[in-house]
Design an enzyme around this catalytic site. Structure first.
Site, PDB file in Angstrom:
ATOM      1  CB  THR A 164      -0.920  -0.006   1.237  1.00 52.22           C
ATOM      2  OG1 THR A 164      -1.781  -1.139   1.141  1.00 52.22           O
ATOM      3  CG2 THR A 164      -1.776   1.258   1.301  1.00 52.22           C
ATOM      4  CD  GLU A 249       0.257   1.478  19.019  1.00 53.85           C
ATOM      5  OE1 GLU A 249       1.006   0.736  18.362  1.00 53.85           O
ATOM      6  OE2 GLU A 249       0.469   1.751  20.206  1.00 53.85           O
TER       7      GLU A 249
HETATM    8  C1  LIG Z   1      -6.063  -3.288  -0.026  1.00 52.91           C
HETATM    9  C2  LIG Z   1      -4.927  -4.123   0.438  1.00 52.91           C
HETATM   10  C3  LIG Z   1      -3.821  -3.513   0.981  1.00 52.91           C
HETATM   11  C4  LIG Z   1      -2.736  -4.283   1.384  1.00 52.91           C
HETATM   12  N1  LIG Z   1      -1.619  -3.641   1.862  1.00 52.91           N
HETATM   13  C5  LIG Z   1      -0.516  -4.383   2.167  1.00 52.91           C
HETATM   14  C6  LIG Z   1       0.696  -3.739   2.549  1.00 52.91           C
HETATM   15  O1  LIG Z   1       0.779  -2.511   2.626  1.00 52.91           O
HETATM   16  N2  LIG Z   1       1.771  -4.508   2.794  1.00 52.91           N
HETATM   17  C7  LIG Z   1       1.717  -5.863   2.729  1.00 52.91           C
HETATM   18  O2  LIG Z   1       2.716  -6.508   3.001  1.00 52.91           O
HETATM   19  N3  LIG Z   1       0.587  -6.512   2.373  1.00 52.91           N
HETATM   20  C8  LIG Z   1      -0.530  -5.796   2.075  1.00 52.91           C
HETATM   21  N4  LIG Z   1      -1.695  -6.438   1.688  1.00 52.91           N
HETATM   22  C9  LIG Z   1      -1.665  -7.880   1.546  1.00 52.91           C
HETATM   23  C10 LIG Z   1      -2.518  -8.628   2.553  1.00 52.91           C
HETATM   24  O3  LIG Z   1      -1.873  -8.696   3.778  1.00 52.91           O
HETATM   25  C11 LIG Z   1      -2.784 -10.001   1.932  1.00 52.91           C
HETATM   26  O4  LIG Z   1      -3.649  -9.792   0.851  1.00 52.91           O
HETATM   27  C12 LIG Z   1      -3.393 -10.969   2.897  1.00 52.91           C
HETATM   28  O5  LIG Z   1      -2.448 -11.362   3.846  1.00 52.91           O
HETATM   29  C13 LIG Z   1      -3.938 -12.204   2.160  1.00 52.91           C
HETATM   30  O6  LIG Z   1      -2.988 -12.758   1.342  1.00 52.91           O
HETATM   31  P1  LIG Z   1      -3.318 -13.107  -0.169  1.00 52.91           P
HETATM   32  O7  LIG Z   1      -3.848 -11.887  -0.801  1.00 52.91           O
HETATM   33  O8  LIG Z   1      -2.127 -13.720  -0.762  1.00 52.91           O
HETATM   34  O9  LIG Z   1      -4.484 -14.159  -0.096  1.00 52.91           O
HETATM   35  P2  LIG Z   1      -4.330 -15.703   0.212  1.00 52.91           P
HETATM   36  O10 LIG Z   1      -3.396 -15.900   1.331  1.00 52.91           O
HETATM   37  O11 LIG Z   1      -4.048 -16.433  -1.050  1.00 52.91           O
HETATM   38  O12 LIG Z   1      -5.766 -16.033   0.705  1.00 52.91           O
HETATM   39  C14 LIG Z   1      -6.902 -15.974  -0.153  1.00 52.91           C
HETATM   40  C15 LIG Z   1      -8.100 -16.278   0.651  1.00 52.91           C
HETATM   41  O13 LIG Z   1      -8.017 -17.613   1.116  1.00 52.91           O
HETATM   42  C16 LIG Z   1      -8.627 -17.744   2.355  1.00 52.91           C
HETATM   43  N5  LIG Z   1      -7.695 -18.322   3.328  1.00 52.91           N
HETATM   44  C17 LIG Z   1      -6.396 -18.064   3.495  1.00 52.91           C
HETATM   45  N6  LIG Z   1      -5.882 -18.751   4.510  1.00 52.91           N
HETATM   46  C18 LIG Z   1      -6.878 -19.482   5.016  1.00 52.91           C
HETATM   47  C19 LIG Z   1      -6.978 -20.409   6.088  1.00 52.91           C
HETATM   48  N7  LIG Z   1      -5.936 -20.703   6.894  1.00 52.91           N
HETATM   49  N8  LIG Z   1      -8.172 -20.981   6.307  1.00 52.91           N
HETATM   50  C20 LIG Z   1      -9.240 -20.672   5.516  1.00 52.91           C
HETATM   51  N9  LIG Z   1      -9.194 -19.828   4.515  1.00 52.91           N
HETATM   52  C21 LIG Z   1      -8.025 -19.233   4.260  1.00 52.91           C
HETATM   53  C22 LIG Z   1      -9.077 -16.347   2.758  1.00 52.91           C
HETATM   54  O14 LIG Z   1     -10.411 -16.171   2.403  1.00 52.91           O
HETATM   55  C23 LIG Z   1      -8.238 -15.443   1.922  1.00 52.91           C
HETATM   56  O15 LIG Z   1      -8.846 -14.194   1.693  1.00 52.91           O
HETATM   57  C24 LIG Z   1      -2.788  -5.686   1.297  1.00 52.91           C
HETATM   58  C25 LIG Z   1      -3.912  -6.285   0.769  1.00 52.91           C
HETATM   59  C26 LIG Z   1      -4.980  -5.540   0.336  1.00 52.91           C
HETATM   60  C27 LIG Z   1      -6.159  -6.230  -0.231  1.00 52.91           C
END
Ligand SMILES: Cc1cc2nc3c(=O)[nH]c(=O)nc-3n(C[C@H](O)[C@H](O)[C@H](O)COP(=O)(O)OP(=O)(O)OC[C@H]3O[C@@H](n4cnc5c(N)ncnc54)[C@H](O)[C@@H]3O)c2cc1C
Lengths: 392, 376
Positions: A164, A249
């Site tokens: 972000t 926080e």
């Molecule tokens: C608007 C936005 C801003 C962000 N900003 C930052 C940032 O500034 N810095 C940064 O480092 N990251 C950032 N992120 C990343 C965010 O932390 C990740 O998107 C998040 O950790 C999920 O990882 P992923 O997108 O790879 O989804 P995945 O890990 O692939 O997961 C996809 C979906 O699978 C499901 N899932 C995952 N694990 C499990 C489980 N154990 N059990 C059941 N279901 C599960 C959930 O529904 C999840 O949404 C941001 C994300 C968004 C959308």
């Protein structure tokens, strides 16, 4: 040298402090940023706002005074946020203050404190957080970006994504693997600082989100060199630092303010459409109202617990899930009540109604993904309720 | 649930209750009470009185302890958790609130037997299945005679006396009627939790002047406060009940093995329970904030938050107990399994004084009326 020279506001009564900040906001806060349909301040705008706060003595409410913060306890920090909400202030991410700064204060060296804290305080330096990778999201510990020691420098290779504000930031802190042979994936990770987002080997490719904004980005590291001293806390202990990044926080991620804003827009929409007594939607709107009421209640109770120092991980996870799910549900109601108008791009064609309801709906989507997806939070809560899985 | 926090007084009270419960109470007793004519044990009512529970809210002038509602509610919570069938909320909270407002007249004759547990007192106010317009009863008191019908009266028994809302001189009044009064016919219905819900028909029941306890605004205020107090006490009772059912079910899920693993290990099941835990947290927080609201700002200001709390707690307690049956499997559908007792009690408590749908709509309506009044 870092010490805050403004008057100590922690000694004021809660009400005195509230009124002081309120008066300041009312005279200082720019009208053009009030109740924005655009939710957040970016880049130069954010710098300008942080600078205003800094000059007014209202910067970094949670930091100790000796590091230039306001040294406020949690209760006054809550008041601080309530007043921002009251004036309709635009949100800003302020990763530098809430994540990086708080962590440097807790775990940084003296040199790091001297170097990084002042420029966060006066708004000159904006930070972004490089944790997630294309193949390491919820399962963050599987991250693959590496940092290899070469003389007195680390050489970073890999990529971060969903970072972000990366396109607007000056510096980034990231997690990278510094010990490739550690027995567990959580071990051998360090938290590192890159001092210049534009330095050689860095590429920031912005990504447009569902709401049409290019706020986040993919960041590529191609032999990026940083001084070996740019490690926060200890080498190979980055996981521990990351876990403890958000102290008290953490509670603000559970704030009802977005749900609340959305409900306010819902009320405006209902009155604009003359649907106050429409039976078709009444039960759904009443449910939204009660959901918000109860979320506020839970937040108030959890804040009290946090102030007493007894809030635990399960509680923070619970309030995060509830706040984000409620925000989403109320934005769903907004779209339902809007009927045909619900899918309008920009504000709907209704006299005198200037809220972009579609943006509310879209911006609510990722609230259950970032900061730990709801399912991940629920996994944490479940472990607390049931204990660890029996198998494994 | 770390944020739930007892003060000194609440902790003392809770300790005393816990000691009494573990010495005297079990689900066997709950089952025995279901077979009794009143649906609860008159003897246990007396023991509760000896412990000071029946007089907990009654002012000291009336011989009670005079605790504020907030400090009395740990009792309701424990009573819910242990499925106590004795009519604590109906009598020690709702009726006691009315008596507090009328204490100068009601003092010895009515309050003392409640404090010592020789009588149960209950408020008869409802005339239709809604909490709307309860302040405009059709029961009348004219020329010293009470006429009309009340519905859904709880806590009916051989030792129950009544406080009855009625219209007297075109104003709301609350009168005292002994349970054995001539012209009073009681038709009780057995409820799912074993308690009675009674229809009372008054045909020319004589009302002595000293038994007209409250009239006009004071009657209205007392009625509103009694309902507010009772609703919050019910919320506390439902939270206790839900927490107990939740814990029993978690325990069962950890021990029941199918497909070579505890059924607690299936993520789908875990998440349902996490969601229900969230509902308990919301319910618990909602009524506690409403209570703060009530004690600080009075029942008029607190109407909205009290209705929201009742809506949440009613839905939550049903949600938890229904899922509890599901995760017990076939055994959950047997008469012998205790978990069913929780569902049946939840059914009764969630609908009493208004269910979820009613209160959600009421909360929103009252909120909107407030907005209009404030000129918004
Ligand atoms: C608007 C936005 C801003 C962000 N900003 C930052 C940032 O500034 N810095 C940064 O480092 N990251 C950032 N992120 C990343 C965010 O932390 C990740 O998107 C998040 O950790 C999920 O990882 P992923 O997108 O790879 O989804 P995945 O890990 O692939 O997961 C996809 C979906 O699978 C499901 N899932 C995952 N694990 C499990 C489980 N154990 N059990 C059941 N279901 C599960 C959930 O529904 C999840 O949404 C941001 C994300 C968004 C959308």
């Amino acid at each position: 040298m870092l010490e805050n020279n403004h008057k100590d506001m922690s000694v004021l009564s809660d009400d005195e402090f509230r009124m002081k900040f309120r008066n300041w906001l009312e005279t200082t806060y720019p009208d053009e940023w009030k109740n924005p349909v655009v939710f957040r301040l970016h880049g130069a705008e954010e710098t300008r706002w942080l600078r205003m706060l800094y000059d007014g003595g209202f910067r970094c409410p949670g930091w100790p005074r000796k590091y230039g913060g306001m040294g406020l306890g949690l209760r006054k920090q809550l008041i601080y946020h309530e007043e921002l909400e009251r004036i309709g202030a635009a949100r800003n991410v302020d990763t530098g203050a809430t994540l990086l700064g708080a962590t440097i204060i807790r775990h940084g060296t003296d040199a790091q404190k001297q170097k990084y804290l002042p420029e966060v305080l006066n708004g000159d330096c904006l930070w972004c957080q490089g944790f997630s990778e294309p193949n390491a999201g919820s399962d963050l510990a599987s991250l693959k970006t590496t940092a290899v020691l070469d003389g007195d420098e680390y050489v970073i290779n890999g990529t971060k994504i969903w970072t972000t504000m990366a396109p607007f930031s000056h510096k980034i802190f990231l997690l990278a693997r510094t010990d490739m042979n550690a027995p567990r994936p959580q071990q051998g990770i360090s938290m590192l600082i890159v001092d210049d987002m534009k330095q050689e080997g860095m590429i920031v490719r912005s990504i447009t989100n569902l709401n049409g904004e290019a706020e986040f980005a993919q960041v590529f590291f191609d032999d990026v060199r940083i001084p070996a001293t740019n490690v926060i806390y200890k080498v190979n202990k980055g996981w521990d630092v990351a876990k403890a990044m958000l102290g008290d926080e953490r509670i603000f991620i559970g704030s009802p303010s977005l749900a609340n804003q959305t409900f306010t827009v819902l009320e405006e929409l209902i009155s604009q459409m003359g649907k106050e007594t429409d039976e078709l939607f009444k039960a759904e709107v009443a449910k939204a109202f009660c959901d918000l009421n109860d979320l506020r209640a839970l937040f108030a109770q959890v804040c009290d617990a946090a102030i007493r120092g007894v809030a635990d991980g399960k509680t923070y996870s619970t309030i995060k899930v509830q706040a984000s799910e409620t925000f989403k549900r109320i934005s769903d109601t907004l779209i339902n009540v809007a009927q045909e108008y619900g899918a309008s791009v920009g504000h709907p064609d209704l006299d005198g109604f200037e809220k972009d309801i579609l943006a509310f709906f879209l911006i609510a989507r990722p609230s259950t993904i970032y900061g730990g997806a709801s399912e991940v939070q629920k996994t944490i809560i479940a472990r607390d309720i049931f204990g660890p899985l029996a198998k494994r | 649930m770390v944020w739930r926090h007892d003060n000194e007084m609440q902790r003392m009270l809770r300790d005393s209750i816990d000691a009494h419960v573990s010495a005297n109470h079990s689900t066997d007793r709950v089952r025995e009470c279901r077979e009794m004519s009143a649906g609860f044990d008159l003897q246990e009512w007396k023991s509760m009185a000896e412990l000071g529970w029946t007089g907990v809210l009654l002012s000291e002038e009336s011989g009670g302890t005079g605790l504020p509602l907030s400090e009395s509610l740990p009792l309701a919570e424990v009573i819910g958790r242990n499925l106590f069938p004795e009519p604590f909320v109906a009598s020690a909270i709702i009726a006691a609130t009315i008596l507090n407002a009328a204490y100068s007249k009601a003092f010895q004759v009515i309050a003392e037997p409640l404090v010592d547990g020789s009588r149960v007192i209950t408020l008869a106010f409802q005339e239709r299945p809604s909490m709307k317009s309860v302040a405009e009863p059709s029961v009348t008191c004219k020329g010293g005679k009470l006429n009309g019908t009340k519905l859904f009266v709880p806590a009916w028994s051989d030792i129950t006396d009544l406080l009855v809302t009625c219209v007297l001189d075109e104003k709301l009044a609350i009168v005292f009627v002994p349970g054995n009064a001539e012209g009073l016919v009681a038709s009780p219905t057995k409820m799912s939790d074993g308690s009675l819900m009674t229809t009372l028909k008054f045909s020319g029941v004589a009302i002595e002047p000293e038994n007209i306890l409250l009239q006009g605004q004071t009657a209205l205020d007392a009625l509103n406060l009694a309902i507010a107090n009772g609703t919050l006490a019910l919320c506390a009772q439902m939270e206790g009940l839900a927490t107990a059912a939740f814990d029993i079910t978690v325990d069962y899920m950890k021990n029941r093995v199918q497909f070579n693993q505890p059924i607690a290990d299936f993520q789908a099941n875990r998440f349902v329970m996490v969601d229900l835990n969230g509902e308990i947290e919301l319910g618990g927080a909602s009524w506690r904030q409403a209570l703060i609201d009530l004690e600080k700002n009075g029942f008029e200001a607190a109407h909205v938050s009290i209705s929201a709390a009742k809506a949440r707690c009613s839905e939550m307690v049903l949600g938890v107990t229904k899922a509890s049956i599901q995760y017990h499997g076939g055994i959950g559908f047997t008469e012998d399994a205790d978990i069913g007792l929780y569902l049946k009690a939840a059914l009764r408590l969630s609908s009493w004084l208004g269910g979820a749908a009613y209160h959600r709509a009421a909360a929103y309506d009252m909120y909107r009326e407030g907005q209009v009044d404030a000129g918004k």
